[in-house]
Design an enzyme around this catalytic site. Sequence first.
Site, PDB file in Angstrom:
ATOM      1  CB  SER A 215       1.040   0.825   6.963  1.00 45.61           C
ATOM      2  OG  SER A 215       0.937   2.230   6.872  1.00 45.61           O
ATOM      3  CE1 TYR A 228      -0.181   0.200   1.645  1.00 41.88           C
ATOM      4  CE2 TYR A 228      -0.621   1.740   3.427  1.00 41.88           C
ATOM      5  CZ  TYR A 228       0.226   0.831   2.807  1.00 41.88           C
ATOM      6  OH  TYR A 228       1.457   0.561   3.351  1.00 41.88           O
TER       7      TYR A 228
END
Length: 334
Positions: A215, A228
């Site tokens: 990501s 995250y």
Amino acid sequence: MEAHPIYDALDIDLVVKVLNHTAFSPFFTCMIPIFYYFQGARWPDTILVVTLAYTIGVSAFWFLKWYSRLFRNQGSLLFGPPRFDWGDQIVVITGGSSGIGELIANTLAVRNVCVVVLDVNPIVTENYNITYYKCDVSKWEEVEATAKTIVEELGHPTVLINNAGVVQGKRILDLTPADIQQTFSVNTLAHFWTLKAFLPEMIKQNAGHIINISSVAGMVGMAQLTDYCASKAALISLHESLRYELDHQYKAKSFSFAVISALDEQHSQIIYLPFYANFVPFLAIMPSFVRDFGQWLSGCDYSMEKFVKVSGRRPEEGPAPKTNSIEEERAKDD
């Protein structure tokens, strides 16, 4: 039925795709100086010099980009890689029961590929060539046992797509130890377990394809995504280190890192989506006010304020609260 304007599908990626085939295409741009030449322009007319310089610049950019990929893959200048035979592939997809993983699984299944989905929840599909195995990829013991079953029942996987991921969407002080443990176990450690399970045979055969889906959050920090972002940053580092380890330690020259279209090309690539993600690595060398402006413009620091965790919920978190999705609202309109 509610009408939806055609420009609903218009985004930066579509615009860039059109520009790549027109204003930034070597074939297209080389026609411009030729056009002016037949219109009567002669060297060193300004219009001819400018358009020719632009064409050379565009062509040089694409040549360097192409050669960089070729060099990364130890490819030949004269011969391309052999045709990728999808019918011979066994593709393992972690977290393949929903989201991107489910989309990839069904897309590959249409190509008559043997697809193996590893997930804690079963995949709902009509494709007969998708085989589901219940497996918590965050646990080495489950990955190891499932891998042995897959080899016994289907054969050795040739493509590994590490897609499983979980988002907590909480501020750092609201994260519980269980939240942090789960994030790193699924987003980072699971990749180590699947690589340990499936990579040895790929190295032995000196052929295989590994896709690690990370990501943009792994390259920048974002509010309510501390765990995250850190887990995805670790994944990016793992991906790059794995590439060099395969190239220089195991001498495994046939490996590729890509998604479906890149698998067809059989060239190792790093694919940034959407398009603006290509510029994220450069933010680190920009003045802080430029970085902060980009952060503000994207709205990423506030994108998790109304986030509701749906997938990867642990028993103690209970079921996800029901929310009306866009699709449900449209169904009501219909």
